[in-house]
Enzyme design. Structure first.
Site, PDB file in Angstrom:
ATOM      1  N   ARG A  17       0.826  -1.223   0.000  1.00  0.00           N
ATOM      2  CA  ARG A  17       0.000   0.000   0.000  1.00  0.00           C
ATOM      3  C   ARG A  17       0.855   1.266   0.000  1.00  0.00           C
ATOM      4  NH1 ARG A  17      -5.559  -0.870   2.021  1.00  0.00           N
ATOM      5  NH2 ARG A  17      -6.075  -2.775   0.934  1.00  0.00           N
ATOM      6  N   ARG A  21      -3.572   6.477   1.107  1.00  0.00           N
ATOM      7  CA  ARG A  21      -4.127   7.651   1.790  1.00  0.00           C
ATOM      8  C   ARG A  21      -3.171   8.402   2.684  1.00  0.00           C
ATOM      9  NH1 ARG A  21      -9.055   4.053   3.572  1.00  0.00           N
ATOM     10  NH2 ARG A  21      -7.242   2.689   3.507  1.00  0.00           N
ATOM     11  N   ARG A  30      -8.189  11.735  -4.579  1.00  0.00           N
ATOM     12  CA  ARG A  30      -9.393  11.037  -4.106  1.00  0.00           C
ATOM     13  C   ARG A  30     -10.565  11.982  -3.874  1.00  0.00           C
ATOM     14  NH1 ARG A  30     -12.314   8.281  -3.053  1.00  0.00           N
ATOM     15  NH2 ARG A  30     -12.218   6.901  -1.262  1.00  0.00           N
ATOM     16  N   ASP A  66      -6.629  -3.240  -7.284  1.00  0.00           N
ATOM     17  CA  ASP A  66      -7.120  -3.887  -6.075  1.00  0.00           C
ATOM     18  C   ASP A  66      -7.357  -5.361  -6.346  1.00  0.00           C
ATOM     19  OD1 ASP A  66      -8.184  -2.868  -3.258  1.00  0.00           O
ATOM     20  OD2 ASP A  66      -9.349  -4.605  -3.885  1.00  0.00           O
ATOM     21  N   TYR A 143     -14.249 -12.833   0.561  1.00  0.00           N
ATOM     22  CA  TYR A 143     -15.026 -11.606   0.293  1.00  0.00           C
ATOM     23  C   TYR A 143     -16.345 -11.923  -0.406  1.00  0.00           C
ATOM     24  CZ  TYR A 143     -11.402  -8.393   1.757  1.00  0.00           C
ATOM     25  OH  TYR A 143     -10.510  -7.696   2.514  1.00  0.00           O
TER      26      TYR A 143
HETATM   27  O1  CP3 Z   1       0.093  -1.872  -2.441  1.00  0.00           O
HETATM   28  C1  CP3 Z   1      -0.238  -0.970  -3.239  1.00  0.00           C
HETATM   29  O2  CP3 Z   1       0.097   0.216  -3.093  1.00  0.00           O
HETATM   30  C2  CP3 Z   1      -1.026  -1.362  -4.471  1.00  0.00           C
HETATM   31  C3  CP3 Z   1      -2.426  -1.167  -4.386  1.00  0.00           C
HETATM   32  C4  CP3 Z   1      -3.287  -2.104  -3.567  1.00  0.00           C
HETATM   33  C5  CP3 Z   1      -4.520  -1.683  -3.029  1.00  0.00           C
HETATM   34  N1  CP3 Z   1      -5.148  -2.768  -2.500  1.00  0.00           N
HETATM   35  C6  CP3 Z   1      -5.036  -0.314  -3.067  1.00  0.00           C
HETATM   36  C7  CP3 Z   1      -6.152   0.083  -2.192  1.00  0.00           C
HETATM   37  C8  CP3 Z   1      -3.143  -3.455  -3.268  1.00  0.00           C
HETATM   38  C9  CP3 Z   1      -1.985  -4.399  -3.559  1.00  0.00           C
HETATM   39  C10 CP3 Z   1      -4.341  -3.873  -2.618  1.00  0.00           C
HETATM   40  C11 CP3 Z   1      -4.590  -5.258  -2.202  1.00  0.00           C
HETATM   41  C12 CP3 Z   1      -5.778  -5.561  -1.411  1.00  0.00           C
HETATM   42  N2  CP3 Z   1      -7.044  -5.042  -1.525  1.00  0.00           N
HETATM   43  C13 CP3 Z   1      -5.829  -6.557  -0.417  1.00  0.00           C
HETATM   44  C14 CP3 Z   1      -4.681  -7.450  -0.044  1.00  0.00           C
HETATM   45  C15 CP3 Z   1      -3.719  -6.729   0.803  1.00  0.00           C
HETATM   46  C16 CP3 Z   1      -4.210  -6.567   2.200  1.00  0.00           C
HETATM   47  O3  CP3 Z   1      -4.394  -5.411   2.609  1.00  0.00           O
HETATM   48  O4  CP3 Z   1      -4.362  -7.595   2.861  1.00  0.00           O
HETATM   49  C17 CP3 Z   1      -7.126  -6.582   0.114  1.00  0.00           C
HETATM   50  C18 CP3 Z   1      -7.635  -7.478   1.213  1.00  0.00           C
HETATM   51  C19 CP3 Z   1      -7.888  -5.623  -0.605  1.00  0.00           C
HETATM   52  C20 CP3 Z   1      -9.335  -5.327  -0.459  1.00  0.00           C
HETATM   53  C21 CP3 Z   1      -9.558  -3.943  -0.051  1.00  0.00           C
HETATM   54  N3  CP3 Z   1      -9.304  -2.834  -0.825  1.00  0.00           N
HETATM   55  C22 CP3 Z   1     -10.110  -3.482   1.163  1.00  0.00           C
HETATM   56  C23 CP3 Z   1     -10.521  -4.384   2.321  1.00  0.00           C
HETATM   57  C24 CP3 Z   1     -10.176  -2.096   1.103  1.00  0.00           C
HETATM   58  C25 CP3 Z   1     -10.805  -1.172   2.107  1.00  0.00           C
HETATM   59  C26 CP3 Z   1      -9.992  -1.036   3.311  1.00  0.00           C
HETATM   60  C27 CP3 Z   1      -9.156   0.201   3.205  1.00  0.00           C
HETATM   61  O5  CP3 Z   1      -7.953   0.107   3.454  1.00  0.00           O
HETATM   62  O6  CP3 Z   1      -9.746   1.243   2.895  1.00  0.00           O
HETATM   63  C28 CP3 Z   1      -9.620  -1.693  -0.137  1.00  0.00           C
HETATM   64  C29 CP3 Z   1      -9.463  -0.308  -0.635  1.00  0.00           C
HETATM   65  C30 CP3 Z   1      -8.119   0.116  -1.119  1.00  0.00           C
HETATM   66  N4  CP3 Z   1      -7.282  -0.647  -1.878  1.00  0.00           N
HETATM   67  C31 CP3 Z   1      -7.520   1.391  -0.914  1.00  0.00           C
HETATM   68  C32 CP3 Z   1      -6.285   1.375  -1.596  1.00  0.00           C
HETATM   69  C33 CP3 Z   1      -5.304   2.501  -1.725  1.00  0.00           C
HETATM   70  C34 CP3 Z   1      -8.139   2.548  -0.167  1.00  0.00           C
HETATM   71  C35 CP3 Z   1      -9.144   3.166  -1.072  1.00  0.00           C
HETATM   72  C36 CP3 Z   1      -9.459   4.600  -0.727  1.00  0.00           C
HETATM   73  O7  CP3 Z   1      -8.763   5.487  -1.250  1.00  0.00           O
HETATM   74  O8  CP3 Z   1     -10.425   4.826   0.010  1.00  0.00           O
END
Ligand code: CP3
Length: 335
Positions: A17, A21, A30, A66, A143
């Site tokens: 990540r 944010r 965003r 994602d 999920y």
């Molecule tokens: O790592 C990186 O920078 C690449 C981008 C990336 C995102 N999600 C961006 C994201 C990667 C590799 C993921 C993987 C992901 N997504 C996983 C596996 C990694 C982990 O955290 O275990 C999972 C379970 C998800 C599913 C997911 N996406 C959830 C549960 C959420 C909401 C929770 C949260 O953190 O807000 C997301 C949203 C998400 N994915 C955001 C980002 C930058 C936040 C979105 C926003 O701007 O509101």
């Protein structure tokens, strides 16, 4: 190089990540676009991917997307609700819903992702590798079945235990999609892959071996072998050997294990990635430095350690703390 356990000038570092944010540039984008709009617009996804590359001395980029992105072309709808994370209005709970799930050609179903990868590769111009990724079948299934994030995985485990044929059908379909999805990213230009089985740690080793390992193994065996694959899970202390059996050039571990002990247990014929607690980045620079050094000393300078967090970076992380972490890792591991 480090994924293949070859010597490097210092321990390479990137952060899960790393584009997100905690960066003000991300937050200002965003305000104009939703998260999914950003993922689906190649120029925006590329711009966000490159933010940490421009601001931090990271050693790899990870494509901004994602793990849920390939579900939509399968016919599974979801949205990101503010504060709640992903929400699926029609969770999958029976065989007839699985039978209608589509498999697809990623170049056709997700053209924006392939285009984003090509833009980023051009911009990086060989300066550092670009990582592509996918969710592993179990984490994606959790999920789809729960309808969102879960604490106890009651529905997922219930489905797995009580409806073996439907579980097999769902996991088979996910395997097919994930293999295609990973290999299309390689064709578009990614130079490493990470398989996120973020929630597999909720399972006993017996259940992991029975209900998850065969499918993860099939995905990893089917992934393009021209690039290394990082196999990651959290809360995986009791699953490490089984994860290694499923495959991957690199095993990604979270902070709940001692990196040196985990590597000794896994064996030195596999590389490791990890494992600073993301919460440490919220503390002081002194604590960050001490913890980073502790992890580096656990790896004992052996080739094949990729420094990372044990899980994704938290939204309140100060950027200057991230800079400090990267400097510490580079300086203290220089050989
Ligand atoms: O790592 C990186 O920078 C690449 C981008 C990336 C995102 N999600 C961006 C994201 C990667 C590799 C993921 C993987 C992901 N997504 C996983 C596996 C990694 C982990 O955290 O275990 C999972 C379970 C998800 C599913 C997911 N996406 C959830 C549960 C959420 C909401 C929770 C949260 O953190 O807000 C997301 C949203 C998400 N994915 C955001 C980002 C930058 C936040 C979105 C926003 O701007 O509101």
């Amino acid at each position: 190089m480090a994924c293949r356990r070859m010597p490097t000038k210092y321990t390479p570092i990137w952060l899960m990540r790393q584009a997100g944010r905690y960066m003000k540039e991300y937050r200002s984008l965003r305000r104009k676009y939703s998260f999914l709009e950003m993922c689906k617009t190649p120029e925006l996804a590329a711009e966000v991917t490159l933010l940490p590359v421009e601001q931090l001395e990271v050693d790899a980029a990870i494509i901004f997307s994602d793990i849920l992105i390939p579900l939509e072309p399968m016919g599974i709808e979801f949205e990101f609700a503010a504060q709640e994370g992903p929400v699926f209005r029609h969770p999958i709970r029976e065989m007839k819903q699985i039978q209608v799930l589509r498999t697809f050609q990623p170049e056709e179903g997700l053209p924006f992702l392939m285009e984003a990868i090509r833009i980023v590769r051009r911009a990086l111009d060989g300066k550092m590798p670009l990582i592509g990724f996918s969710g592993a079948p179990f984490t994606l299934a959790s999920y789809i079945i729960e309808g969102g994030h879960s604490r106890d995985y009651i529905l997922t485990k219930g489905f797995m235990y009580q409806n073996r044929a439907a579980w097999d059908a769902l996991m088979n379909k996910l395997c097919e999609v994930v293999i295609q999805y990973l290999n299309a990213q390689v064709r578009a230009g990614v130079q490493a892959l990470q398989l996120f089985d973020s929630w597999a740690g909720c399972l006993s080793p017996y259940d992991y071996e029975e209900y998850v390992l065969p499918y993860s193994k099939r995905v990893i065996d089917g992934a393009d072998k021209s690039v290394p694959l990082i196999h990651f899970a959290t809360s995986s202390a009791t699953l490490l050997k089984l994860m290694k059996r499923a495959g991957g050039e690199v095993i990604g571990v979270d902070w709940r294990v001692d990196l040196g002990a985990a590597w000794a247990q896994l064996g030195y014929d596999v590389a490791v990635q990890g494992n600073l607690d993301p919460v440490v980045l919220l503390s002081s620079p002194e604590v960050i430095e001490k913890e980073a050094k502790r992890i580096l000393s656990g790896a004992e300078g052996r080739p094949g350690h990729i420094f990372n967090l044990g899980h994704g970076i938290l939204p309140h992380t100060p950027v200057d703390h991230v800079v400090r972490l990267i400097e510490t890792v580079h300086q203290c591991s220089a050989r």
